[in-house]
Write a protein that holds these residues in place. Structure first.
Motif, PDB file in Angstrom:
ATOM      1  N   PRO A  65      -3.326  15.171  -8.452  1.00 54.25           N
ATOM      2  CA  PRO A  65      -3.192  14.307  -6.985  1.00 54.25           C
ATOM      3  C   PRO A  65      -2.339  13.152  -7.164  1.00 54.25           C
ATOM      4  O   PRO A  65      -2.294  12.577  -8.285  1.00 54.25           O
ATOM      5  CB  PRO A  65      -4.738  14.003  -6.853  1.00 54.25           C
ATOM      6  CG  PRO A  65      -5.811  14.692  -7.819  1.00 54.25           C
ATOM      7  CD  PRO A  65      -4.774  15.091  -8.979  1.00 54.25           C
TER       8      PRO A  65
ATOM      9  N   LEU B 254     -10.903  25.237  -3.370  1.00 50.78           N
ATOM     10  CA  LEU B 254     -11.169  24.015  -4.382  1.00 50.78           C
ATOM     11  C   LEU B 254     -10.045  22.903  -4.384  1.00 50.78           C
ATOM     12  O   LEU B 254     -10.437  21.969  -4.372  1.00 50.78           O
ATOM     13  CB  LEU B 254     -10.970  24.529  -5.698  1.00 50.78           C
ATOM     14  CG  LEU B 254     -12.130  25.572  -6.276  1.00 50.78           C
ATOM     15  CD1 LEU B 254     -11.652  26.309  -7.498  1.00 50.78           C
ATOM     16  CD2 LEU B 254     -13.429  24.804  -6.312  1.00 50.78           C
ATOM     17  N   ARG B 255      -8.909  22.995  -3.830  1.00 49.93           N
ATOM     18  CA  ARG B 255      -7.881  22.193  -3.464  1.00 49.93           C
ATOM     19  C   ARG B 255      -8.490  21.343  -2.384  1.00 49.93           C
ATOM     20  O   ARG B 255      -8.215  20.118  -2.063  1.00 49.93           O
ATOM     21  CB  ARG B 255      -6.637  23.038  -2.722  1.00 49.93           C
ATOM     22  CG  ARG B 255      -5.597  23.398  -3.984  1.00 49.93           C
ATOM     23  CD  ARG B 255      -4.529  24.069  -3.097  1.00 49.93           C
ATOM     24  NE  ARG B 255      -3.392  23.028  -2.761  1.00 49.93           N
ATOM     25  CZ  ARG B 255      -2.195  23.029  -3.177  1.00 49.93           C
ATOM     26  NH1 ARG B 255      -1.771  23.686  -4.146  1.00 49.93           N
ATOM     27  NH2 ARG B 255      -1.340  21.937  -2.947  1.00 49.93           N
ATOM     28  N   ASP B 256      -9.069  22.002  -1.329  1.00 47.58           N
ATOM     29  CA  ASP B 256      -9.704  21.482   0.096  1.00 47.58           C
ATOM     30  C   ASP B 256     -10.683  20.433  -0.807  1.00 47.58           C
ATOM     31  O   ASP B 256     -10.763  19.112  -0.207  1.00 47.58           O
ATOM     32  CB  ASP B 256     -10.341  22.360   0.704  1.00 47.58           C
ATOM     33  CG  ASP B 256     -10.556  21.622   2.153  1.00 47.58           C
ATOM     34  OD1 ASP B 256     -10.007  20.704   2.387  1.00 47.58           O
ATOM     35  OD2 ASP B 256     -11.642  22.335   2.819  1.00 47.58           O
TER      36      ASP B 256
ATOM     37  N   VAL C  52      -9.117  15.687 -10.572  1.00 48.95           N
ATOM     38  CA  VAL C  52      -9.193  14.904  -9.374  1.00 48.95           C
ATOM     39  C   VAL C  52      -9.756  13.528  -9.838  1.00 48.95           C
ATOM     40  O   VAL C  52      -9.222  12.517  -9.851  1.00 48.95           O
ATOM     41  CB  VAL C  52     -10.238  15.371  -8.154  1.00 48.95           C
ATOM     42  CG1 VAL C  52     -10.760  14.336  -7.714  1.00 48.95           C
ATOM     43  CG2 VAL C  52      -9.421  16.493  -7.479  1.00 48.95           C
TER      44      VAL C  52
ATOM     45  N   GLY D  90     -11.025  19.069  -3.641  1.00 51.63           N
ATOM     46  CA  GLY D  90     -10.246  18.018  -4.203  1.00 51.63           C
ATOM     47  C   GLY D  90      -9.532  17.073  -3.773  1.00 51.63           C
ATOM     48  O   GLY D  90      -9.515  15.839  -3.762  1.00 51.63           O
ATOM     49  N   ALA D  91      -8.919  17.690  -2.292  1.00 50.33           N
ATOM     50  CA  ALA D  91      -8.191  16.806  -1.790  1.00 50.33           C
ATOM     51  C   ALA D  91      -9.041  15.760  -0.928  1.00 50.33           C
ATOM     52  O   ALA D  91      -8.727  14.576  -0.664  1.00 50.33           O
ATOM     53  CB  ALA D  91      -7.551  17.511  -0.436  1.00 50.33           C
ATOM     54  N   GLN D  92     -10.113  16.142  -0.235  1.00 49.87           N
ATOM     55  CA  GLN D  92     -11.073  15.372   0.239  1.00 49.87           C
ATOM     56  C   GLN D  92     -11.607  14.224  -0.656  1.00 49.87           C
ATOM     57  O   GLN D  92     -11.776  13.114  -0.525  1.00 49.87           O
ATOM     58  CB  GLN D  92     -12.445  16.059   1.009  1.00 49.87           C
ATOM     59  CG  GLN D  92     -12.111  17.124   1.916  1.00 49.87           C
ATOM     60  CD  GLN D  92     -13.252  17.856   2.331  1.00 49.87           C
ATOM     61  OE1 GLN D  92     -14.035  17.583   2.949  1.00 49.87           O
ATOM     62  NE2 GLN D  92     -13.034  19.222   2.128  1.00 49.87           N
TER      63      GLN D  92
ATOM     64  N   SER E  55     -10.190  13.148  -3.356  1.00 41.64           N
ATOM     65  CA  SER E  55      -9.277  12.328  -3.904  1.00 41.64           C
ATOM     66  C   SER E  55      -8.952  11.071  -2.743  1.00 41.64           C
ATOM     67  O   SER E  55      -8.573  10.055  -3.005  1.00 41.64           O
ATOM     68  CB  SER E  55      -7.757  12.970  -4.192  1.00 41.64           C
ATOM     69  OG  SER E  55      -7.913  14.084  -4.866  1.00 41.64           O
TER      70      SER E  55
ATOM     71  N   ILE F   1      -4.413  23.944  -9.481  1.00 39.88           N
ATOM     72  CA  ILE F   1      -4.395  22.973  -8.690  1.00 39.88           C
ATOM     73  C   ILE F   1      -3.660  21.886  -8.994  1.00 39.88           C
ATOM     74  O   ILE F   1      -3.842  21.334 -10.247  1.00 39.88           O
ATOM     75  CB  ILE F   1      -6.059  22.385  -8.425  1.00 39.88           C
ATOM     76  CG1 ILE F   1      -6.750  23.411  -7.640  1.00 39.88           C
ATOM     77  CG2 ILE F   1      -6.122  20.999  -7.761  1.00 39.88           C
ATOM     78  CD1 ILE F   1      -8.175  23.620  -7.538  1.00 39.88           C
TER      79      ILE F   1
ATOM     80  N   GLY G  56     -15.897  22.936   0.798  1.00 36.30           N
ATOM     81  CA  GLY G  56     -14.547  23.457   0.777  1.00 36.30           C
ATOM     82  C   GLY G  56     -14.099  24.505   1.590  1.00 36.30           C
ATOM     83  O   GLY G  56     -15.076  25.585   1.319  1.00 36.30           O
TER      84      GLY G  56
END
Lengths: 288, 228
Positions: free
Chosen positions: A41, A177-179, A89, A181-183, A185, A38, A153
């Motif tokens: 961010p 997990l990226r999903d 994150v 983390g994106a939310q 962030s 990942i 996620g």
């Protein structure tokens, strides 16, 4: 009468056949260990000090498949990947400090609420899918509970000619997990608790949830098993979401409703993600 | 026989044995002038926001390569590199769906700064997929100590449906759109050895769309329709 050479070649052929069959069978179900993948961010660091608290259950979480019908995966261990995601994150959003640091503004404890997966053999879709649902428990500097956030996620990996189930599940987990983390962030600075802290105020304390009854002896909290088949997967998380919505205090649900209004994120259809449901999104999900 | 002759013969055989694909390309130029100068960069991104929408990374990469070859000095930033560099703003569920939302994303100073440092001028979004739409026939294969073989005939039809949208970062508006539909049938007759006659549907869709995008950016707009 068969000559020795023919018999020898036959037995060699049979041996190869047995070995090939064993290799194929071994390839059916595998244990997956997800390595973190990942990126950091691209977000502004907030003037907040936070500490991340990982429970023993969280640190030892391994999803083990016990349903005999489901043979695409034996177990999946993504502890390292999820820990790295939360570190990256929150390390980018805030200044991370030790949990014992008295200058901290918040302590955040992630908890896995659910994990689901599907394989192409179960859905007839050409993709491996992963759903992960977390609860983030937020406490202030005095260790009083100030918020609970639910975050989900979703990750998918298309099947490829030479993609093994192991690498596909691993990639799909990293996407999920990226999903998450994106939310986190994007949404973290928009949360009322964070806004209050940034304004120099103290977020209101919410009551602790009532203690749950002791689990049955056969239930191991650190070992999550699947009791649903692939067809039931779509309903499973919705039910869980509703249950959870009933457990949460009213004040908290109100806060969640107000914070789920941002509109710059692509809507996720319920077909795409069993864990999303329009009603559920509005009621329960704070960061989604 | 010399290796080069063998190679030519093999290529000719592949061409002769390839199945056919029918492609339809529709295009709309919303803005008459497309300002693209040397040193500018462009990003080609696939849409993945739902389970149904899973634009193949291979197609996105193929379109990027065609644009890079066709537009000369323009730099095409690979999808994975861009998405990682701008994490979390262009993920499957966080990527802006409209140019106005992109403006909101670029309100983040760190994002705007990075976009500027990379000289990114256009976003090319690709949405769609290639699906198996029909299949018929049957084939039986068997193997034993004495050898093996296949007998039968199989055919299948693949359909590609893609739409490409071009956003201009200078005006935060959509400046063009290219849609492609490609249908191809592949055949596999088998008499001991299966002989695949494959239709390169995704590849042909990429070629059709890529060529049209190149003409869009190189102002060779003789074939392009202009929307009032």
């Amino acid at each position: 009468m068969l000559d020795k050479g023919y018999l020898s070649s036959c037995s060699r052929f049979n041996r190869l056949l047995v070995l090939a069959s064993l290799a194929l069978l071994a390839g059916c179900a595998s244990s997956v260990v997800v390595k973190p993948d990942i990126p950091n961010p691209l977000v502004a660091k907030l003037p907040l000090k936070t500490s991340l608290v990982y429970s023993k259950t969280f640190k030892n979480y391994v999803y083990v498949e016990t349903e005999k019908k489901r043979n695409s995966m034996k177990s999946i261990d993504f502890t390292e990947a999820q820990t790295a995601m939360f570190q990256q994150v929150f390390g980018s959003l805030t200044s991370l400090v030790e949990p014992t640091d008295p200058s901290k503004n918040l302590s955040i404890e992630p908890e896995i609420l659910d994990f689901q997966y599907t394989a192409p053999s179960e859905t007839k879709l050409k993709q491996y899918e992963i759903w992960i649902k977390y609860r983030l428990k937020l406490r202030n500097a005095n260790d009083a509970r100030v918020a609970d956030w639910i975050i989900k996620g979703y990750g998918k990996t298309p099947t490829g000619m030479l993609t093994s189930a192991t690498s596909a599940f691993s990639a799909a987990t990293n996407v999920a997990l990226r999903d998450v983390g994106a939310q986190l962030s994007i949404r973290f600075p928009q949360q009322s608790v964070v806004k209050t802290l940034l304004a120099g105020g103290a977020p209101p304390i919410i009551p602790e949830p009532e203690p749950k009854p002791e689990p049955e002896p056969e239930q191991k909290p650190e070992l999550v098993t699947s009791d649903v088949d692939a067809e039931q997967a779509a309903d499973f998380l919705d039910e869980l979401t509703d249950e959870l919505s009933n457990e949460l205090p009213i004040a908290e649900q109100d806060e969640i409703k107000s914070s789920a209004s941002a509109d710059d994120i692509a809507p996720a259809s319920s077909a795409e993600n069993p864990s999303t449901n329009n009603e559920g999104e509005a009621k329960v999900v704070e960061i989604n | 026989m010399r290796p080069s002759v063998k190679l030519i013969l093999a290529n000719m055989l592949i061409i002769v044995l390839s199945a056919c694909t029918t492609i339809n390309v529709d295009h709309v130029r919303i803005k008459e002038t497309v300002a693209l100068k040397e040193g500018d960069a462009m990003v080609v991104l696939g849409r993945h926001q739902t389970a149904e929408i899973q634009t193949e990374a291979s197609l996105v990469s193929c379109i990027g390569s065609r644009l890079a070859r066709g537009t000369g000095g323009v730099r095409i930033i690979p999808e994975a590199e861009f998405v990682d560099a701008f994490y979390p703003w262009f993920e499957a569920r966080t990527a802006p769906l409209h140019p106005k939302k992109l403006r909101k994303v670029l309100n983040q100073p760190m994002v705007a700064e990075k976009i500027e440092s990379l000289n990114i001028r256009y976003f090319v979004w690709v949405e769609g997929s290639t699906e198996r739409t029909n299949a018929a026939g049957s084939m039986t294969c068997s193997i034993g100590p004495g050898g093996g073989g296949c007998f039968g005939f199989g055919s299948w039809e693949d359909t590609s449906n893609y739409e490409t949208t071009i956003w201009d970062l200078a005006t935060f508006s959509e400046v063009g759109r290219v849609s492609t539909e490609a249908v191809g049938t592949s055949y596999m007759p088998a008499f001991v050895i299966p002989i695949p006659l494959l239709a390169q549907v995704e590849g042909d869709a990429c070629q059709g769309m890529g060529n049209q995008l190149v003409s869009f950016f190189t102002k060779d707009s003789s074939a392009l329709e202009t929307r009032p």
